[in-house]
Design a protein around this motif. Structure first.
Motif, PDB file in Angstrom:
ATOM      1  N   ARG A 103       0.806  -1.223   0.000  1.00 40.41           N
ATOM      2  CA  ARG A 103       0.000   0.000   0.000  1.00 40.41           C
ATOM      3  C   ARG A 103       0.837   1.269   0.000  1.00 40.41           C
ATOM      4  O   ARG A 103       0.297   2.364  -0.183  1.00 40.41           O
ATOM      5  CB  ARG A 103      -0.923   0.002   1.231  1.00 40.41           C
ATOM      6  N   THR A 104       2.130   1.145   0.245  1.00 40.31           N
ATOM      7  CA  THR A 104       2.989   2.314   0.294  1.00 40.31           C
ATOM      8  C   THR A 104       4.118   2.175  -0.723  1.00 40.31           C
ATOM      9  O   THR A 104       4.471   1.059  -1.129  1.00 40.31           O
ATOM     10  CB  THR A 104       3.605   2.486   1.697  1.00 40.31           C
ATOM     11  N   ALA A 105       4.705   3.314  -1.101  1.00 39.95           N
ATOM     12  CA  ALA A 105       5.819   3.287  -2.049  1.00 39.95           C
ATOM     13  C   ALA A 105       7.005   2.536  -1.475  1.00 39.95           C
ATOM     14  O   ALA A 105       7.702   1.811  -2.190  1.00 39.95           O
ATOM     15  CB  ALA A 105       6.216   4.718  -2.419  1.00 39.95           C
ATOM     16  N   ALA A 106       7.231   2.690  -0.169  1.00 38.11           N
ATOM     17  CA  ALA A 106       8.368   2.021   0.468  1.00 38.11           C
ATOM     18  C   ALA A 106       8.238   0.516   0.391  1.00 38.11           C
ATOM     19  O   ALA A 106       9.228  -0.203   0.204  1.00 38.11           O
ATOM     20  CB  ALA A 106       8.493   2.484   1.921  1.00 38.11           C
ATOM     21  N   ALA A 120       9.524   3.842 -11.312  1.00 37.01           N
ATOM     22  CA  ALA A 120       8.300   4.149 -12.060  1.00 37.01           C
ATOM     23  C   ALA A 120       7.343   2.971 -12.046  1.00 37.01           C
ATOM     24  O   ALA A 120       6.123   3.141 -11.880  1.00 37.01           O
ATOM     25  CB  ALA A 120       8.658   4.538 -13.492  1.00 37.01           C
ATOM     26  N   TYR A 121       7.881   1.782 -12.197  1.00 37.27           N
ATOM     27  CA  TYR A 121       7.039   0.581 -12.209  1.00 37.27           C
ATOM     28  C   TYR A 121       6.350   0.378 -10.867  1.00 37.27           C
ATOM     29  O   TYR A 121       5.163   0.027 -10.818  1.00 37.27           O
ATOM     30  CB  TYR A 121       7.895  -0.634 -12.561  1.00 37.27           C
ATOM     31  N   ALA A 122       7.075   0.587  -9.771  1.00 41.09           N
ATOM     32  CA  ALA A 122       6.484   0.431  -8.436  1.00 41.09           C
ATOM     33  C   ALA A 122       5.281   1.349  -8.279  1.00 41.09           C
ATOM     34  O   ALA A 122       4.246   0.968  -7.714  1.00 41.09           O
ATOM     35  CB  ALA A 122       7.523   0.718  -7.362  1.00 41.09           C
ATOM     36  N   ASP A 123       5.407   2.567  -8.799  1.00 42.63           N
ATOM     37  CA  ASP A 123       4.326   3.548  -8.687  1.00 42.63           C
ATOM     38  C   ASP A 123       3.167   3.209  -9.610  1.00 42.63           C
ATOM     39  O   ASP A 123       1.998   3.292  -9.222  1.00 42.63           O
ATOM     40  CB  ASP A 123       4.872   4.937  -9.006  1.00 42.63           C
ATOM     41  N   GLU A 124       3.475   2.782 -10.822  1.00 48.18           N
ATOM     42  CA  GLU A 124       2.442   2.561 -11.833  1.00 48.18           C
ATOM     43  C   GLU A 124       1.721   1.221 -11.698  1.00 48.18           C
ATOM     44  O   GLU A 124       0.530   1.129 -11.983  1.00 48.18           O
ATOM     45  CB  GLU A 124       3.071   2.625 -13.234  1.00 48.18           C
ATOM     46  N   ALA A 125       2.445   0.181 -11.298  1.00 44.65           N
ATOM     47  CA  ALA A 125       1.908  -1.176 -11.445  1.00 44.65           C
ATOM     48  C   ALA A 125       1.888  -2.013 -10.175  1.00 44.65           C
ATOM     49  O   ALA A 125       1.369  -3.134 -10.199  1.00 44.65           O
ATOM     50  CB  ALA A 125       2.718  -1.915 -12.514  1.00 44.65           C
ATOM     51  N   VAL A 126       2.436  -1.495  -9.073  1.00 43.06           N
ATOM     52  CA  VAL A 126       2.526  -2.325  -7.878  1.00 43.06           C
ATOM     53  C   VAL A 126       1.760  -1.742  -6.703  1.00 43.06           C
ATOM     54  O   VAL A 126       0.979  -2.430  -6.043  1.00 43.06           O
ATOM     55  CB  VAL A 126       4.009  -2.549  -7.477  1.00 43.06           C
TER      56      VAL A 126
END
Length: 282
Positions: free
Chosen positions: A236-239, A265-271
């Motif tokens: 649920r978080t970027a970390a 970028a992938y973590a933000d867009e797809a995860v």
């Protein structure tokens, strides 16, 4: 000499009862797909999966992904054709004989090896470093498990309906595969989707097993070289999403190198917060 008894598999019931009534199902018309290779005299080739004759619609996975099916040793997923390979499963695109056993593999050594293959060559310099930042060339380790997720099977049914209703899967077939758990489906059917990256799909299943346990992931759909997984407890978080994105980069580098462009970028867009993890191999 007494004749040896026939070896029965979970798919044997469908050979004798195509609609699966004997195992509590009411399947649409479909057919068994056999393993490739020569037929031995007097013996039919082993069946690897059952596939519906026609595309299925919203609610199909929910209708057949049941306790009765699991008790029969079968897993229900969707399979999707692609342009030029509309019915790739009929071309016997399977190699079960070359797959090892997922029980023989552990997720961390598998992903560490995948990571070592995927990280850019040092000669790429800053450009390569930007792809894997904030991580370096050393394997960063497994991400922590997700928390506060929904029911994994409910998440799988919801994703299947979403992919069909949106047209993301325009003509999916229902498929039944003999496997003890969903993560083992690619290995059980001898699926070769990641062949340009990894020929032994048991390694893919070892990672999927870990994602099942840590994130409530479930295999929902497979294409010729695509895999779609529902996620009941995503980060649920970027970390938290960054180390998960690193696992995805190791598992399917094309997601980043030919997609988002970087792990950040992938973590933000797809995860982060995503209930759908999709993978493809060029």
């Amino acid at each position: 000499m007494a004749k040896s008894s026939k070896v029965r598999t979970p798919l044997s019931a469908l050979a004798e009862d195509p609609q699966g009534r004997s195992i509590g199902l009411e399947l649409p018309p479909g057919a068994l797909v056999s393993a490739p290779g020569r037929r031995s005299r007097g013996r039919k080739p082993e069946s690897l999966l059952w596939v519906s004759d026609e595309p299925v619609g919203v609610g199909a996975l929910a209708a057949y992904r049941s306790s009765a099916l699991a008790a029969a040793g079968l897993q229900a997923v969707l399979i999707q054709g692609r342009r030029g390979l509309e019915r790739w499963w009929q071309e016997r695109e399977f190699s079960p004989e070359r797959m090892s056993d997922p029980d023989d593999h552990h997720v961390e050594p598998v992903l560490r090896e995948f990571w070592s293959r995927a990280v850019p060559d040092p000669e790429e310099g800053e450009e390569g470093e930007e792809i894997i930042a904030p991580f370096g060339r050393d394997w960063p380790g497994l991400a922590e498990a997700g928390a506060d997720g929904v029911d994994p099977e409910a998440a799988a049914r919801a994703l299947a309906d979403e992919l069909i209703a949106s047209g993301f899967l325009p003509s999916p077939r229902l498929a039944l595969i003999p496997a003890g758990r969903g993560a083992d489906v690619p290995t059980a059917m001898g699926w070769g989707g990641p062949a340009n990256f990894e020929n032994d799909t048991a390694l893919i299943s070892a990672v999927l097993r870990s994602w099942e346990d840590r994130f409530g992931a479930r295999v929902v759909a497979l294409g010729f070289d695509e895999l779609h997984v529902s996620v009941a407890a995503p980060p649920r978080t970027a970390a938290h999403a960054l180390p998960v994105a690193a696992e995805h980069f190791a598992f399917s580098p094309d997601n980043i190198c030919q997609g988002s462009g970087s792990i950040r970028a992938y973590a933000d867009e797809a995860v982060t917060g995503s209930n759908h993890w999709g993978f493809w191999w060029d």
